[in-house]
Design a protein around this motif. Sequence first.
Motif, PDB file in Angstrom:
ATOM      1  N   THR A  31     -10.273  14.370   9.112  1.00  0.00           N
ATOM      2  CA  THR A  31     -10.855  13.738   7.932  1.00  0.00           C
ATOM      3  C   THR A  31      -9.797  13.667   6.839  1.00  0.00           C
ATOM      4  N   ALA A  32     -10.003  12.745   5.906  1.00  0.00           N
ATOM      5  CA  ALA A  32      -9.085  12.606   4.777  1.00  0.00           C
ATOM      6  C   ALA A  32      -9.887  12.411   3.501  1.00  0.00           C
ATOM      7  N   ASN A  33      -9.481  13.100   2.449  1.00  0.00           N
ATOM      8  CA  ASN A  33     -10.063  12.928   1.122  1.00  0.00           C
ATOM      9  C   ASN A  33      -8.892  12.904   0.152  1.00  0.00           C
ATOM     10  N   ILE A  34      -8.559  11.708  -0.314  1.00  0.00           N
ATOM     11  CA  ILE A  34      -7.330  11.493  -1.080  1.00  0.00           C
ATOM     12  C   ILE A  34      -7.672  10.940  -2.459  1.00  0.00           C
ATOM     13  N   THR A  35      -7.135  11.574  -3.484  1.00  0.00           N
ATOM     14  CA  THR A  35      -7.296  11.075  -4.847  1.00  0.00           C
ATOM     15  C   THR A  35      -5.929  10.840  -5.460  1.00  0.00           C
ATOM     16  N   VAL A  36      -5.744   9.646  -6.008  1.00  0.00           N
ATOM     17  CA  VAL A  36      -4.508   9.281  -6.701  1.00  0.00           C
ATOM     18  C   VAL A  36      -4.875   8.958  -8.144  1.00  0.00           C
ATOM     19  N   GLU A  37      -4.217   9.635  -9.077  1.00  0.00           N
ATOM     20  CA  GLU A  37      -4.428   9.363 -10.502  1.00  0.00           C
ATOM     21  C   GLU A  37      -3.143   8.795 -11.101  1.00  0.00           C
ATOM     22  N   VAL A  38      -3.275   7.681 -11.808  1.00  0.00           N
ATOM     23  CA  VAL A  38      -2.138   7.088 -12.515  1.00  0.00           C
ATOM     24  C   VAL A  38      -2.468   7.078 -14.002  1.00  0.00           C
ATOM     25  N   ILE A  39      -1.744   7.882 -14.769  1.00  0.00           N
ATOM     26  CA  ILE A  39      -1.948   7.979 -16.218  1.00  0.00           C
ATOM     27  C   ILE A  39      -0.832   7.173 -16.880  1.00  0.00           C
ATOM     28  N   ALA A  40      -1.193   6.019 -17.449  1.00  0.00           N
ATOM     29  CA  ALA A  40      -0.209   5.143 -18.081  1.00  0.00           C
ATOM     30  C   ALA A  40      -0.382   5.240 -19.596  1.00  0.00           C
ATOM     31  N   HIS A  41       0.557   5.921 -20.239  1.00  0.00           N
ATOM     32  CA  HIS A  41       0.482   6.086 -21.689  1.00  0.00           C
ATOM     33  C   HIS A  41       0.840   4.779 -22.404  1.00  0.00           C
ATOM     34  N   SER A  42       0.724   4.778 -23.709  1.00  0.00           N
ATOM     35  CA  SER A  42       0.906   3.559 -24.493  1.00  0.00           C
ATOM     36  C   SER A  42       2.217   2.850 -24.157  1.00  0.00           C
ATOM     37  N   GLY A  43       2.097   1.577 -23.835  1.00  0.00           N
ATOM     38  CA  GLY A  43       3.278   0.768 -23.564  1.00  0.00           C
ATOM     39  C   GLY A  43       3.892   0.954 -22.197  1.00  0.00           C
ATOM     40  N   ALA A  44       3.353   1.829 -21.376  1.00  0.00           N
ATOM     41  CA  ALA A  44       3.911   2.052 -20.041  1.00  0.00           C
ATOM     42  C   ALA A  44       3.664   0.823 -19.156  1.00  0.00           C
ATOM     43  N   GLN A  45       4.636   0.544 -18.296  1.00  0.00           N
ATOM     44  CA  GLN A  45       4.546  -0.578 -17.359  1.00  0.00           C
ATOM     45  C   GLN A  45       4.706  -0.015 -15.941  1.00  0.00           C
ATOM     46  N   VAL A  46       3.627  -0.057 -15.169  1.00  0.00           N
ATOM     47  CA  VAL A  46       3.618   0.549 -13.838  1.00  0.00           C
ATOM     48  C   VAL A  46       3.295  -0.513 -12.794  1.00  0.00           C
ATOM     49  N   LYS A  47       4.179  -0.666 -11.835  1.00  0.00           N
ATOM     50  CA  LYS A  47       3.875  -1.458 -10.639  1.00  0.00           C
ATOM     51  C   LYS A  47       3.568  -0.473  -9.513  1.00  0.00           C
ATOM     52  N   PHE A  48       2.355  -0.531  -9.003  1.00  0.00           N
ATOM     53  CA  PHE A  48       1.891   0.414  -7.995  1.00  0.00           C
ATOM     54  C   PHE A  48       1.559  -0.370  -6.725  1.00  0.00           C
ATOM     55  N   ALA A  49       2.340  -0.130  -5.681  1.00  0.00           N
ATOM     56  CA  ALA A  49       2.088  -0.768  -4.385  1.00  0.00           C
ATOM     57  C   ALA A  49       1.752   0.320  -3.368  1.00  0.00           C
ATOM     58  N   ALA A  50       0.826   0.022  -2.477  1.00  0.00           N
ATOM     59  CA  ALA A  50       0.421   1.009  -1.476  1.00  0.00           C
ATOM     60  C   ALA A  50       0.096   0.311  -0.164  1.00  0.00           C
ATOM     61  N   ILE A  51       0.422   1.008   0.939  1.00  0.00           N
ATOM     62  CA  ILE A  51       0.022   0.571   2.267  1.00  0.00           C
ATOM     63  C   ILE A  51      -0.685   1.736   2.934  1.00  0.00           C
ATOM     64  N   ASP A  52      -1.940   1.512   3.292  1.00  0.00           N
ATOM     65  CA  ASP A  52      -2.738   2.543   3.952  1.00  0.00           C
ATOM     66  C   ASP A  52      -2.841   2.202   5.438  1.00  0.00           C
ATOM     67  N   ARG A  53      -2.326   3.118   6.294  1.00  0.00           N
ATOM     68  CA  ARG A  53      -2.331   2.870   7.733  1.00  0.00           C
ATOM     69  C   ARG A  53      -2.748   4.143   8.477  1.00  0.00           C
ATOM     70  N   LEU A  54      -3.871   4.697   8.078  1.00  0.00           N
ATOM     71  CA  LEU A  54      -4.380   5.878   8.766  1.00  0.00           C
ATOM     72  C   LEU A  54      -4.968   5.477  10.112  1.00  0.00           C
ATOM     73  N   GLY A  55      -4.868   6.382  11.096  1.00  0.00           N
ATOM     74  CA  GLY A  55      -5.204   6.072  12.478  1.00  0.00           C
ATOM     75  C   GLY A  55      -6.694   5.998  12.749  1.00  0.00           C
ATOM     76  N   GLU A  56      -7.025   5.563  13.966  1.00  0.00           N
ATOM     77  CA  GLU A  56      -8.419   5.336  14.328  1.00  0.00           C
ATOM     78  C   GLU A  56      -9.225   6.624  14.407  1.00  0.00           C
ATOM     79  N   ASN A  57      -8.585   7.772  14.523  1.00  0.00           N
ATOM     80  CA  ASN A  57      -9.297   9.045  14.602  1.00  0.00           C
ATOM     81  C   ASN A  57      -9.439   9.733  13.250  1.00  0.00           C
ATOM     82  N   VAL A  58      -9.066   9.040  12.184  1.00  0.00           N
ATOM     83  CA  VAL A  58      -9.161   9.591  10.831  1.00  0.00           C
ATOM     84  C   VAL A  58     -10.273   8.876  10.072  1.00  0.00           C
ATOM     85  N   THR A  59     -11.260   9.639   9.623  1.00  0.00           N
ATOM     86  CA  THR A  59     -12.327   9.121   8.767  1.00  0.00           C
ATOM     87  C   THR A  59     -11.976   9.495   7.336  1.00  0.00           C
TER      88      THR A  59
END
Length: 420
Positions: A197-225
């Motif tokens: 099993t997987a339980n994943i939390t990602v927090e992005v805190i962007a303070h005033s004027g911050a510029q964030v490019k966030f790219a993600a690829i999720d490729r968890l296998g067939e046996n992972v819920t």
Amino acid sequence: MTKENIKLFSEMHAEPSWLADLRQKAFDKIESLELPVIERVKFHRWNLGDGTITESEPSANVPDFTALDNHLKLVQVGTQTVFEQTPVELAEQGVVFTDFHSALEEIPELVEEFFMSSVKYDDDKLAAYHTAYFNSGAVLYIPDNVEITEPIEGIFYQDSDSDVPFNKHILIIAGKNSKISYLERLESRGEGSAKATANITVEVIAHSGAQVKFAAIDRLGENVTAYISRRGKLGNDANIDWAIGVMNEGNVVADFDSDLIGNGSHADLKVVALSSGRQVQGIDTRVTNYGCNSIGNILQHGVILEKATLTFNGIGHIIKGAKGADAQQESRVLMLSDQARSDANPILLIDENDVTAGHAASIGQVDPEDMYYLMSRGLDKATAERLVVRGFLGSVIVEIPVKEVRDEMIATIEEKLSKR
């Protein structure tokens, strides 16, 4: 005994009292809280956690690091950090990218201030479970006014030979007027068939004027819920551009949220998803406008193969007082099988008058005219169909900052289509 195991885990890692206490409070809340609401997705009987907190053993599925570029990078396999690289010039500017427990020693005040600040431990059952049971993670801290031109990579491998829960907390703190491009990969590695099993939390805190490019690829296998939650919290004039490829093999529910707290803040969420086999993927993408003149855009494109199910819920919520706010969304699904199932649900919640909002949603098959045009140019049906799919998903793929990863995403799409 489970509560005692959580306490022992905290003691073994010398966690500060505030975190140990928070784990215990979260554990006490789990049973009384409801699961998060993911409209039109029946996941209440899924196994999303077996109530264990432990660490994984060193894995044989460790990648080769001999050809890596010299940019900011962290690689974990299971709960183990196997590679950490910070260029000297970035370290001298105060940049930190390390595993979660090391960050508790290096920047303790920042971790305490921002851990579980964009999502509360008692929001729902899965948030409480995550707070009590997360067993590894990472923290990226970018000080004020620091700009990093090279992409930052966080690579998190789930060991397919291990049944240890893949429970990670990833915290990104972008200081005022900082600028970064971050690439995250969640991927099963190896040829094993252990159920996890997987339980994943990602927090992005962007303070005033911050510029964030966030790219993600999720490729968890067939046996992972899996349950995957990504949350952004934006200050005045902050910007987060999200580009997320949901390419998992197993059943997944995901929650991608941006809270536009500051005036003039801006979030673009681009999500592509590919479902195949009999898997079920349910994705909530939400933007909540709190600040005046804040802008939130959602673009979701999905492709479904075989007997799979894919659900997109797009939620735009403009809070009372957010004058001049703008909330737009588009969800489109391409079905390549008459046995597949899909929903695309646009939801607008408007509590203020002086705003702009809109939505679009569609579900359909490949346009016959597109197919006719391509095949009239000499392409066979399978090749033409692959080109149509790649074009349909291209709006997110082009936002991935690393060419090799863009190529990898295209290869994943090609691989899934070739199995039809």
